[in-house]
Every structure is written in C-alpha cells, then in structure tokens.
Scaffold this active site. Structure first.
Site, PDB file in Angstrom:
ATOM      1  CD  GLU A 287      15.268  -4.834  10.261  1.00 46.07           C
ATOM      2  OE1 GLU A 287      14.183  -4.304  10.528  1.00 46.07           O
ATOM      3  OE2 GLU A 287      15.376  -5.818   9.495  1.00 46.07           O
TER       4      GLU A 287
ATOM      5  CG  HIS B 267      14.153  -6.432  14.770  1.00 46.19           C
ATOM      6  ND1 HIS B 267      14.996  -6.067  13.755  1.00 46.19           N
ATOM      7  CD2 HIS B 267      13.387  -7.449  14.289  1.00 46.19           C
ATOM      8  CE1 HIS B 267      14.749  -6.839  12.698  1.00 46.19           C
ATOM      9  NE2 HIS B 267      13.789  -7.681  12.997  1.00 46.19           N
TER      10      HIS B 267
ATOM     11  N   GLY C 225      15.519 -11.080   5.963  1.00 43.52           N
ATOM     12  CA  GLY C 225      15.302 -10.426   4.673  1.00 43.52           C
ATOM     13  C   GLY C 225      16.198 -10.912   3.551  1.00 43.52           C
TER      14      GLY C 225
ATOM     15  CB  SER D 215      14.411 -15.893   5.177  1.00 48.95           C
ATOM     16  OG  SER D 215      15.167 -14.742   4.829  1.00 48.95           O
TER      17      SER D 215
ATOM     18  CD  GLU E 137      13.797 -11.863  14.056  1.00 50.85           C
ATOM     19  OE1 GLU E 137      12.856 -12.203  13.331  1.00 50.85           O
ATOM     20  OE2 GLU E 137      14.142 -10.687  14.217  1.00 50.85           O
TER      21      GLU E 137
ATOM     22  CE  LYS F  55      11.712  -6.724   9.547  1.00 53.84           C
ATOM     23  NZ  LYS F  55      12.962  -7.278   9.000  1.00 53.84           N
TER      24      LYS F  55
ATOM     25  CG  ASN G 286       8.993  -6.637  12.651  1.00 54.72           C
ATOM     26  OD1 ASN G 286       8.484  -5.525  12.615  1.00 54.72           O
ATOM     27  ND2 ASN G 286      10.297  -6.841  12.782  1.00 54.72           N
TER      28      ASN G 286
HETATM   29  P1  PGA Z   1      12.127 -11.486   7.417  1.00 59.36           P
HETATM   30  O1  PGA Z   1      12.299 -10.581   8.741  1.00 59.36           O
HETATM   31  O2  PGA Z   1      11.035 -12.462   7.690  1.00 59.36           O
HETATM   32  O3  PGA Z   1      11.773 -10.493   6.344  1.00 59.36           O
HETATM   33  O4  PGA Z   1      13.454 -12.142   7.180  1.00 59.36           O
HETATM   34  C1  PGA Z   1      12.204 -11.149  10.019  1.00 59.36           C
HETATM   35  C2  PGA Z   1      12.388 -10.103  11.063  1.00 59.36           C
HETATM   36  O5  PGA Z   1      13.200  -9.188  10.871  1.00 59.36           O
HETATM   37  O6  PGA Z   1      11.717 -10.138  12.120  1.00 59.36           O
END
Ligand code: PGA
Length: 252
Positions: A101, A99, A175, A214, A169, A15, A13
């Site tokens: 976000e 997601h 992140g 992560s 997740e 983003k 992803n």
């Molecule tokens: P990350 O994000 O691997 O940077 O923690 C995962 C995600 O948001 O899909």
C-alpha cells in the site's frame, strides 16, 4: 531451514485503523500473549498515534509494538513524516517498510524501501520488509522474478537476523480473501530463503519470512505450517483480538 527451528512471529498491521478506545481490544491481545511465551512472538503495528500508549501497556508482556512506515532521515523538514528514531523513542521495536500500500499509494521504490530499512537499523528497530507480486505478474509467471528484484533492491547489505524480517505478501491476496495455494507459498518462501542465504550467509538462514495476505484463523493452520513460513503479517484479522490470537494459536 525448517520453519520449526525459528521462533515464529505473528505481526498485526492495523493500517489506518484504531482510536484511543482500541486500547481495550489491544488489552485482550496482551492477555492472550502469555500462552504463547517461548512458542511464538506477537507484534502489533498500530497507527503512529497509538504507539506510545500501546508500548507502555505492552511493557513486560513480550509483545512488540511496531510502526507501519518511517522516513529514511532521522529528522528534518518533512511535513507529516515520522522517523525511525521517533518510533523508537515512542517505544516501538520494529517498523514495517515497503508494504504494497505504501509502494502503490506513495510510489515507494525499492531504493526508498532500502533506505527506510537502513533507517530502521540505525534507530535500533527491526525492519519488516514487504515484497510480493501483483496479480498480472503472477499470471505472467513472473512472481519469482519480481520478488527476487524486490529483495535485491529493498534489502540493505549486512543485515542480521535480529534486524530483518521479510514479509511475502502477494498484492492480490491482501484484503481480498484470496490466498495462494500452499504449493505456491512454499515455492516463493523457499526461493526467498535461498536468496537470503546466498546474500547474508549464516544469518540468511535465521531471518524470519512471514506470509501475509488474507490470513485468518481458518487458514492459518494450512498456510503457517509450510516449510520456511516463519509466521504471518496479518491485516484485517489483526483488528479483532480473538481472530489475531486465533491465528497465533496454531503455535501453542
Ligand atoms: P490482510 O492484509 O490480512 O487484510 O489481507 C495483510 C497486509 O496487508 O499486511
């Protein structure tokens, strides 16, 4: 169902990252994909501006291109939005919906996520539906309750294993460099598997459940070999081909 009986999926992803020059990095992913043929599937979800270009480059490689969100309607007066049909038309084979976000930044509810997943099915795309608890919810021991409610509200009825992928997740792991313990991941994935089997009967055993939050090459071996973890949804580490392929390398 044991993880080993499903072909794992490693999805990146990107983003809101990626410009035309990122095609060079994506070409490295394509170059590494051949080694995984028959062992794991790779997917890259770049920003929508790069989908057509990446899909063209990926043709014949086995690497799927996905969107990061879609509108529930096929077309209409929705300035700035992109429909599932448009993603499919640009060459995408999948789309991430719900997601955290999006749920946070755009106040997306389970009902909206479900409508988006339905739109993905309508357009012939696989929907990767994201669920996961916030830190306070985990501390209050409400993880399974929260994830259960998200599954109930966000998944359309009658989904098949080809149409649907779940990404667990934990919001606090995204992140942050933090990850749940393997025991915690195992508990949530087993719970999700049970819910899928209850709701979708035989198909529920074949819907892939990804872990996200992560994931890096250094922890992939520990996290992705847990029972009912059928791959990963990778954010930050998917931006570098070596890291992304390093995660997928556990399946080689
Ligand atoms: P990350 O994000 O691997 O940077 O923690 C995962 C995600 O948001 O899909």
């Amino acid at each position: 169902m044991a993880a080993g009986s499903l072909i794992p999926l490693v999805a990146g992803n990107w983003k809101m990252n990626g410009l035309a020059a990122s095609r060079t990095e994506f070409a490295k992913v394509l170059a590494g994909a051949a080694e995984l043929t028959g062992k794991a599937e790779l997917m890259v979800c770049p920003p929508v501006t790069l989908i057509r270009d990446f899909a063209g480059a990926a043709r014949g490689s086995g690497v799927t291109i996905g969107g990061q969100d879609c509108h529930a309607d096929p077309s209409g007066a929705h300035t700035g939005d992109i429909s599932a049909e448009m993603l499919a038309d640009a060459g995408a084979g999948a789309v991430i919906v719900g997601h955290s976000e999006r749920r946070t930044d755009h106040q997306e509810t389970d009902a909206m996520v479900r409508a988006k997943a339905q739109a993905a099915f309508r357009a012939g795309l696989t929907a990767i539906v994201c669920v996961g608890e916030q830190r306070g919810q985990r501390e209050a021991r409400k993880t399974l309750e929260v994830v259960g409610a998200q599954l109930q509200g966000s998944l359309p009825d009658g989904a098949t294993a080809a149409q649907l992928v779940i990404a667990y997740e934990p919001v606090w792991a995204i992140g942050s460099g933090l990850t749940p313990t393997p025991a915690d991941v195992a508990e949530v994935h087993a719970f999700i598997r049970k819910r899928l089997s209850d709701r979708f009967s035989a198909a529920g055993g074949r819907i892939r459940i990804l872990y996200g939050g992560s994931v890096k090459p250094a922890n992939a071996g520990e996290l992705l070999t847990i029972s009912d973890v059928n791959g990963a949804l990778v954010g930050g580490a998917s931006l570098k081909a070596t890291d992304f392929l390093g995660i997928a390398a556990i399946y080689r």
